[in-house]
Write an enzyme that holds these catalytic residues in place. Structure first.
Site, mmCIF file in Angstrom:
data_model
loop_
_atom_site.group_PDB
_atom_site.id
_atom_site.type_symbol
_atom_site.label_atom_id
_atom_site.label_comp_id
_atom_site.label_asym_id
_atom_site.label_seq_id
_atom_site.Cartn_x
_atom_site.Cartn_y
_atom_site.Cartn_z
ATOM 1 N N GLY A 17 0.795 -1.235 0.000
ATOM 2 C CA GLY A 17 0.000 0.000 0.000
ATOM 3 C C GLY A 17 0.821 1.275 0.000
ATOM 4 O O GLY A 17 0.326 2.328 0.404
ATOM 5 N N ASN A 19 1.644 2.976 -2.578
ATOM 6 C CA ASN A 19 0.970 3.903 -3.513
ATOM 7 C C ASN A 19 -0.288 4.502 -2.887
ATOM 8 O O ASN A 19 -0.603 5.667 -3.123
ATOM 9 C CB ASN A 19 0.642 3.198 -4.833
ATOM 10 C CG ASN A 19 1.852 3.139 -5.752
ATOM 11 O OD1 ASN A 19 2.330 4.165 -6.219
ATOM 12 N ND2 ASN A 19 2.368 1.940 -5.977
ATOM 13 N N ILE A 98 -7.608 -9.353 -11.280
ATOM 14 C CA ILE A 98 -8.163 -8.773 -12.509
ATOM 15 C C ILE A 98 -9.590 -8.329 -12.203
ATOM 16 O O ILE A 98 -10.385 -9.096 -11.662
ATOM 17 C CB ILE A 98 -8.191 -9.847 -13.639
ATOM 18 C CG1 ILE A 98 -6.803 -10.462 -13.845
ATOM 19 C CG2 ILE A 98 -8.746 -9.246 -14.930
ATOM 20 C CD1 ILE A 98 -5.759 -9.578 -14.425
ATOM 21 N N LEU A 99 -9.914 -7.099 -12.569
ATOM 22 C CA LEU A 99 -11.286 -6.623 -12.323
ATOM 23 C C LEU A 99 -12.228 -7.222 -13.353
ATOM 24 O O LEU A 99 -11.957 -7.180 -14.549
ATOM 25 C CB LEU A 99 -11.339 -5.101 -12.452
ATOM 26 C CG LEU A 99 -11.084 -4.257 -11.224
ATOM 27 C CD1 LEU A 99 -11.389 -2.802 -11.547
ATOM 28 C CD2 LEU A 99 -11.884 -4.714 -10.026
ATOM 29 N N ASN A 113 -4.894 2.612 -13.199
ATOM 30 C CA ASN A 113 -4.002 1.605 -12.607
ATOM 31 C C ASN A 113 -2.569 2.097 -12.686
ATOM 32 O O ASN A 113 -2.190 2.736 -13.668
ATOM 33 C CB ASN A 113 -4.142 0.297 -13.407
ATOM 34 C CG ASN A 113 -3.178 -0.782 -12.939
ATOM 35 O OD1 ASN A 113 -3.088 -1.080 -11.739
ATOM 36 N ND2 ASN A 113 -2.443 -1.371 -13.872
ATOM 37 N N HIS A 115 1.264 0.829 -13.003
ATOM 38 C CA HIS A 115 2.018 -0.361 -13.407
ATOM 39 C C HIS A 115 3.516 -0.047 -13.340
ATOM 40 O O HIS A 115 3.939 1.020 -13.780
ATOM 41 C CB HIS A 115 1.617 -0.774 -14.834
ATOM 42 C CG HIS A 115 2.287 -2.028 -15.283
ATOM 43 N ND1 HIS A 115 1.848 -3.281 -14.877
ATOM 44 C CD2 HIS A 115 3.389 -2.245 -16.051
ATOM 45 C CE1 HIS A 115 2.642 -4.204 -15.400
ATOM 46 N NE2 HIS A 115 3.579 -3.604 -16.112
HETATM 47 C C1 GAR Z 1 3.582 -1.475 -7.281
HETATM 48 O O1 GAR Z 1 4.891 -1.531 -7.795
HETATM 49 C C2 GAR Z 1 2.584 -1.557 -8.406
HETATM 50 O O2 GAR Z 1 2.967 -0.870 -9.558
HETATM 51 C C3 GAR Z 1 2.558 -3.033 -8.655
HETATM 52 O O3 GAR Z 1 2.545 -3.598 -7.365
HETATM 53 C C4 GAR Z 1 3.285 -2.743 -6.488
HETATM 54 C C5 GAR Z 1 2.422 -2.451 -5.276
HETATM 55 O O4 GAR Z 1 3.095 -1.679 -4.332
HETATM 56 N N1 GAR Z 1 1.411 -3.389 -9.434
HETATM 57 C C6 GAR Z 1 1.446 -4.289 -10.395
HETATM 58 O O5 GAR Z 1 2.423 -4.954 -10.659
HETATM 59 C C7 GAR Z 1 0.135 -4.466 -11.146
HETATM 60 N N2 GAR Z 1 0.369 -5.059 -12.428
HETATM 61 P P1 GAR Z 1 2.310 -0.969 -3.146
HETATM 62 O O6 GAR Z 1 1.329 -1.990 -2.572
HETATM 63 O O7 GAR Z 1 3.375 -0.596 -2.163
HETATM 64 O O8 GAR Z 1 1.595 0.233 -3.702
#
Ligand code: GAR
Length: 202
Positions: A17, A19, A98-99, A113, A115
């Site tokens: 979390g 982000n 996946i939603l 999203n 990525h």
């Molecule tokens: C982030 O790097 C995000 O971009 C990635 O998971 C991580 C979550 O970090 N998402 C994907 O790979 C989706 N395809 P967080 O939980 O610390 O935000």
């Protein structure tokens, strides 16, 4: 002139979390104005993101594959949670499920999203988390980065809103690259939310 409407954001998470935290911080320090995170939906009951939300008094809905084994029930639970909070914008912030199409259709052009690569490269079904950075290094890329995009029916295929570039160093491990990209995600995700709000005239 009347007061601007507060944009109601639901954030979907699966893990740490960080982000989500970047969004919480940007709203709290005023760099995203007129927005509120109205709930966090987690696909994982033990995600650290849940604690982050609770620390900021953000309601949490845990909707896991375990509790909702049937995709239709899961889909309805997610839709209900989004609708109950009159969600304007859905942010997938490290959401690793996946939603379902029904949710994407109901919130068309209102789901974004983040990525951890420069799409359209290094996206798709098997590209998430650390795997992305392993692939970027294996491909011999000299640059990587982060992308925020609208979510459509494909995986990582929707219209790109913003990207941020970082170098790939010859000494990089997937973990080192991941940390560098993650910092970039934390910069561009709040920026993407601001851009979407401007684009929609919110
Ligand atoms: C982030 O790097 C995000 O971009 C990635 O998971 C991580 C979550 O970090 N998402 C994907 O790979 C989706 N395809 P967080 O939980 O610390 O935000």
């Amino acid at each position: 002139m009347g007061k601007k409407k507060v944009i109601r954001i639901s954030v979907l998470v699966s893990g740490n979390g960080s982000n989500l935290q970047a969004l919480i911080d940007a709203i709290e320090d005023g760099s995203i104005e007129n927005a509120k995170i109205v709930q966090v939906i987690s696909s994982n009951a033990s995600a650290y993101a849940i604690e982050r939300a609770q620390e900021h008094d953000i309601p949490v809905n845990i909707i896991t594959k375990h509790d909702y084994a049937d995709i239709r029930d899961r889909m309805d639970a997610i839709l209900e949670a989004l609708n109950n909070e009159s969600t304007d914008l859905v942010v997938l912030a490290g959401y690793l499920s996946i939603l379902p199409k029904k949710v994407i259709d109901a919130y068309e052009e209102r789901i974004i999203n983040v990525h951890p690569a420069l799409l359209p490269k290094h996206g798709g079904k098997e590209c998430y988390g650390l795997k992305v950075h392993e692939k970027v290094i294996a491909a011999g890329e000299t640059e990587s980065g982060a992308t925020v995009h609208y979510v459509d029916e494909g995986i990582d295929t929707g219209r790109i809103i913003i990207q941020g570039i970082v170098p790939v160093k010859s000494s990089d491990t997937p973990e080192l690259l991941q940390a560098r990209v993650l910092k970039k995600e934390h910069q561009i995700l709040p920026e993407a939310v601001r851009m979407v709000m401007r684009e929609k005239g919110w």
